[in-house]
Design a protein around this motif. Sequence first.
Motif, PDB file in Angstrom:
ATOM      1  N   LEU A 327      42.930  99.485 -47.408  1.00 18.38           N
ATOM      2  CA  LEU A 327      42.648 100.129 -46.124  1.00 18.38           C
ATOM      3  C   LEU A 327      41.281 100.806 -46.114  1.00 18.38           C
ATOM      4  CD1 LEU A 327      46.120 101.692 -45.203  1.00 18.38           C
ATOM      5  CD2 LEU A 327      44.959  99.781 -44.076  1.00 18.38           C
ATOM      6  N   ILE A 328      40.955 101.533 -47.176  1.00 20.52           N
ATOM      7  CA  ILE A 328      39.650 102.205 -47.152  1.00 20.52           C
ATOM      8  C   ILE A 328      38.505 101.199 -47.289  1.00 20.52           C
ATOM      9  CG2 ILE A 328      40.594 104.368 -48.044  1.00 20.52           C
ATOM     10  CD1 ILE A 328      39.302 103.749 -50.735  1.00 20.52           C
ATOM     11  N   THR A 329      38.785 100.043 -47.929  1.00 24.86           N
ATOM     12  CA  THR A 329      37.741  99.033 -48.068  1.00 24.86           C
ATOM     13  C   THR A 329      37.377  98.408 -46.730  1.00 24.86           C
ATOM     14  OG1 THR A 329      38.500  98.562 -50.310  1.00 24.86           O
ATOM     15  CG2 THR A 329      37.072  96.929 -49.315  1.00 24.86           C
ATOM     16  N   VAL A 330      38.255  98.495 -45.743  1.00 26.97           N
ATOM     17  CA  VAL A 330      37.933  98.023 -44.395  1.00 26.97           C
ATOM     18  C   VAL A 330      36.665  98.715 -43.892  1.00 26.97           C
ATOM     19  CG1 VAL A 330      38.729  97.960 -41.990  1.00 26.97           C
ATOM     20  CG2 VAL A 330      40.298  97.390 -43.839  1.00 26.97           C
ATOM     21  N   GLY A 331      36.412  99.932 -44.364  1.00 27.54           N
ATOM     22  CA  GLY A 331      35.199 100.645 -43.976  1.00 27.54           C
ATOM     23  C   GLY A 331      33.928  99.912 -44.359  1.00 27.54           C
ATOM     24  N   GLY A 332      34.006  99.016 -45.347  1.00 32.48           N
ATOM     25  CA  GLY A 332      32.827  98.257 -45.741  1.00 32.48           C
ATOM     26  C   GLY A 332      32.374  97.257 -44.702  1.00 32.48           C
ATOM     27  N   ILE A 333      33.280  96.822 -43.813  1.00 38.84           N
ATOM     28  CA  ILE A 333      32.914  95.812 -42.815  1.00 38.84           C
ATOM     29  C   ILE A 333      31.927  96.372 -41.793  1.00 38.84           C
ATOM     30  CG2 ILE A 333      33.809  94.279 -41.017  1.00 38.84           C
ATOM     31  CD1 ILE A 333      36.343  93.985 -42.731  1.00 38.84           C
ATOM     32  N   PRO A 334      32.211  97.504 -41.127  1.00 36.33           N
ATOM     33  CA  PRO A 334      31.158  98.072 -40.278  1.00 36.33           C
ATOM     34  C   PRO A 334      29.958  98.556 -41.079  1.00 36.33           C
ATOM     35  CG  PRO A 334      33.027  99.584 -40.416  1.00 36.33           C
ATOM     36  CD  PRO A 334      33.467  98.281 -41.020  1.00 36.33           C
ATOM     37  N   GLY A 335      30.159  98.845 -42.360  1.00 39.85           N
ATOM     38  CA  GLY A 335      29.041  99.277 -43.208  1.00 39.85           C
ATOM     39  C   GLY A 335      28.000  98.191 -43.375  1.00 39.85           C
ATOM     40  N   PHE A 336      28.427  96.973 -43.712  1.00 39.84           N
ATOM     41  CA  PHE A 336      27.439  95.909 -43.895  1.00 39.84           C
ATOM     42  C   PHE A 336      26.829  95.496 -42.563  1.00 39.84           C
ATOM     43  CE2 PHE A 336      30.890  92.740 -43.107  1.00 39.84           C
ATOM     44  CZ  PHE A 336      30.206  91.834 -42.303  1.00 39.84           C
ATOM     45  N   ALA A 337      27.609  95.576 -41.466  1.00 42.44           N
ATOM     46  CA  ALA A 337      27.059  95.231 -40.156  1.00 42.44           C
ATOM     47  C   ALA A 337      25.959  96.216 -39.752  1.00 42.44           C
ATOM     48  CB  ALA A 337      28.162  95.206 -39.111  1.00 42.44           C
ATOM     49  N   THR A 338      26.199  97.490 -40.026  1.00 42.42           N
ATOM     50  CA  THR A 338      25.187  98.511 -39.723  1.00 42.42           C
ATOM     51  C   THR A 338      23.942  98.324 -40.579  1.00 42.42           C
ATOM     52  OG1 THR A 338      26.956 100.073 -39.149  1.00 42.42           O
ATOM     53  CG2 THR A 338      24.764 100.999 -39.593  1.00 42.42           C
ATOM     54  N   ALA A 339      24.140  98.021 -41.861  1.00 40.51           N
ATOM     55  CA  ALA A 339      23.000  97.784 -42.749  1.00 40.51           C
ATOM     56  C   ALA A 339      22.181  96.588 -42.275  1.00 40.51           C
ATOM     57  CB  ALA A 339      23.489  97.556 -44.183  1.00 40.51           C
ATOM     58  N   ALA A 340      22.860  95.515 -41.855  1.00 39.94           N
ATOM     59  CA  ALA A 340      22.158  94.325 -41.379  1.00 39.94           C
ATOM     60  C   ALA A 340      21.271  94.656 -40.181  1.00 39.94           C
ATOM     61  CB  ALA A 340      23.164  93.232 -41.011  1.00 39.94           C
ATOM     62  N   TRP A 341      21.752  95.495 -39.290  1.00 46.23           N
ATOM     63  CA  TRP A 341      20.987  95.890 -38.106  1.00 46.23           C
ATOM     64  C   TRP A 341      19.790  96.771 -38.492  1.00 46.23           C
ATOM     65  CZ3 TRP A 341      20.390 100.709 -35.496  1.00 46.23           C
ATOM     66  CH2 TRP A 341      19.802 100.616 -34.230  1.00 46.23           C
ATOM     67  N   LEU A 342      20.036  97.743 -39.377  1.00 43.49           N
ATOM     68  CA  LEU A 342      18.976  98.679 -39.751  1.00 43.49           C
ATOM     69  C   LEU A 342      17.890  98.021 -40.601  1.00 43.49           C
ATOM     70  CD1 LEU A 342      21.004 101.930 -40.563  1.00 43.49           C
ATOM     71  CD2 LEU A 342      19.481 101.524 -38.619  1.00 43.49           C
ATOM     72  N   LEU A 343      18.257  97.034 -41.408  1.00 38.21           N
ATOM     73  CA  LEU A 343      17.261  96.357 -42.240  1.00 38.21           C
ATOM     74  C   LEU A 343      16.153  95.734 -41.397  1.00 38.21           C
ATOM     75  CD1 LEU A 343      19.591  94.647 -44.852  1.00 38.21           C
ATOM     76  CD2 LEU A 343      17.760  96.248 -45.410  1.00 38.21           C
ATOM     77  N   GLU A 344      16.514  95.204 -40.239  1.00 35.96           N
ATOM     78  CA  GLU A 344      15.515  94.617 -39.358  1.00 35.96           C
ATOM     79  C   GLU A 344      14.932  95.639 -38.384  1.00 35.96           C
ATOM     80  OE1 GLU A 344      14.353  91.978 -40.102  1.00 35.96           O
ATOM     81  OE2 GLU A 344      15.852  90.640 -40.937  1.00 35.96           O
ATOM     82  N   ARG A 345      15.623  96.740 -38.171  1.00 38.55           N
ATOM     83  CA  ARG A 345      15.163  97.738 -37.208  1.00 38.55           C
ATOM     84  C   ARG A 345      14.178  98.725 -37.841  1.00 38.55           C
ATOM     85  NH1 ARG A 345      15.195  98.204 -31.741  1.00 38.55           N
ATOM     86  NH2 ARG A 345      17.111  96.991 -31.873  1.00 38.55           N
ATOM     87  N   ILE A 346      14.524  99.295 -39.001  1.00 39.12           N
ATOM     88  CA  ILE A 346      13.663 100.326 -39.598  1.00 39.12           C
ATOM     89  C   ILE A 346      13.044  99.893 -40.920  1.00 39.12           C
ATOM     90  CG2 ILE A 346      14.968 102.157 -38.467  1.00 39.12           C
ATOM     91  CD1 ILE A 346      16.220 102.834 -41.173  1.00 39.12           C
TER      92      ILE A 346
END
Length: 472
Positions: A327-346
């Motif tokens: 259950l807590i590992t589910v938190g990794g899914i929005p985590g990698f999505a956010t990282a993917a967005w920020l890598l190209e943004r900032i």
Amino acid sequence: MRLADPPPGPDLAAAGATGAIAARLERLPMSAYQRKVFAVIASAWLVDQIDVALLTFLLGSIVVAFGLTPTEAGQLAAMTFAGQLVGNILAGTASDRFGRKAVFQVTMVVWGLASLAAAGAWSLPVLMACRFLIGVGVGGEAPVAQAMVSEIVPAQVRGKYIAIMEGFWAVGYVLSGAISFFILPWLGWRWAFVVVGLLAVVVLLVRRAMPESPRWLAERGRHAEAEAVMAGMEAEVVRATGRPLPPVAPAVALSVATSAAPSAAAPVARANPVATLFSPAYRVRTLMAFGMWFFALIGFFGLNSWIAVLLKERGFSIVGSVGFVTLITVGGIPGFATAAWLLERIGRKPTTALFLVCAAGAAYLYGNAADQTWLFVSGFVMQFFMFGMWSCLYAYTPELYPTRARATGAGFASAFGRIGAILGPMIVPVLVQNYGPATAFQVGAGGFLIAAALVLTLGVETRGKVLEDVSH
């Protein structure tokens, strides 16, 4: 559309041909074709991460089945990482020499067969040998997958797609936990290995459609093959988009050709990918990459290899701890999505440092949580940042090196990380025994902070740049 003939002379001609291929790749719009190739690579990544994660969820059952001591359990966990270290180095260097596609196929066969063999392990040494081979296959796949995606996807979205690929690890962790949660009570831990081994067979059949990297072919002087693959890719993109391709930018080709042109001062480095990593042009990058991976993986695996066992010590049953970690590992899914967005943004540097620092803070809070509610909340946040961190590591590392040494550089950096991954699960039980469970999370937090400091002080920014320019 073809560019003008490359400059005369064998070496300059090769540089010009490499520049032409790179320019043609960079002008391709993202289409269903590139996404299909990406999906083939990512599907294999997903299944092998399911296999790596299995031990996190099965370790409690295996400890009971074989009557393992804490030291033996730590040694079993370390075998996967030892195998990954070997696989990182062997497959990374082999991929730069023999090609991406062939080595990619071999890695899948190795870990798929080893997973099936692990299901029949009759003793701890046999199971350790199987986990070592699983590590060799999975570890070998990592640098090849990074190189393939970075060499096929255009610069403007390259970081996002590698981060998304790495995010499949978070999905793999969740699926691994789900497989373990449903299979353990009914069939036992052996059948979890069988299920994953059979998944490997399916993905191997799908993976045969993957093309060779035209960048690698051009770099190796196999220009006719590079042209054939490149022409095929262009035709597929035209078919997928229904529109003619945009023109090749001569400035990109010229810039790449200049970067790829041989240097008389470093002939050995050009001929030997390992020497390239330690040549003056790349020495600081190599120090940063090796240190970043080493300390980040001490933190991650020092925590995750023992997290289910530590929960058991807090009163969770084996199945209950598996469910909680899932259950807590589910938190990794929005985590990698956010990282993917920020890598190209900032950019790569600030995003990587941000996720490392936040992972450190969340790990500290998790280790000191007072009740199960805060244990869940802090654990969810911790996995959000730790899996986002993985996306950053995999997106950033292959961009630091030229095509001739890209997989080697990614493999060696990851191998240094595996040294940290081996040390983490072996150090943590000793510290937990002497100082309590919270110590594991303090070690993890410290590792993340040191990795962040290395990125901020020694790292270079690579966002939006053509590979040949940023790796020059």
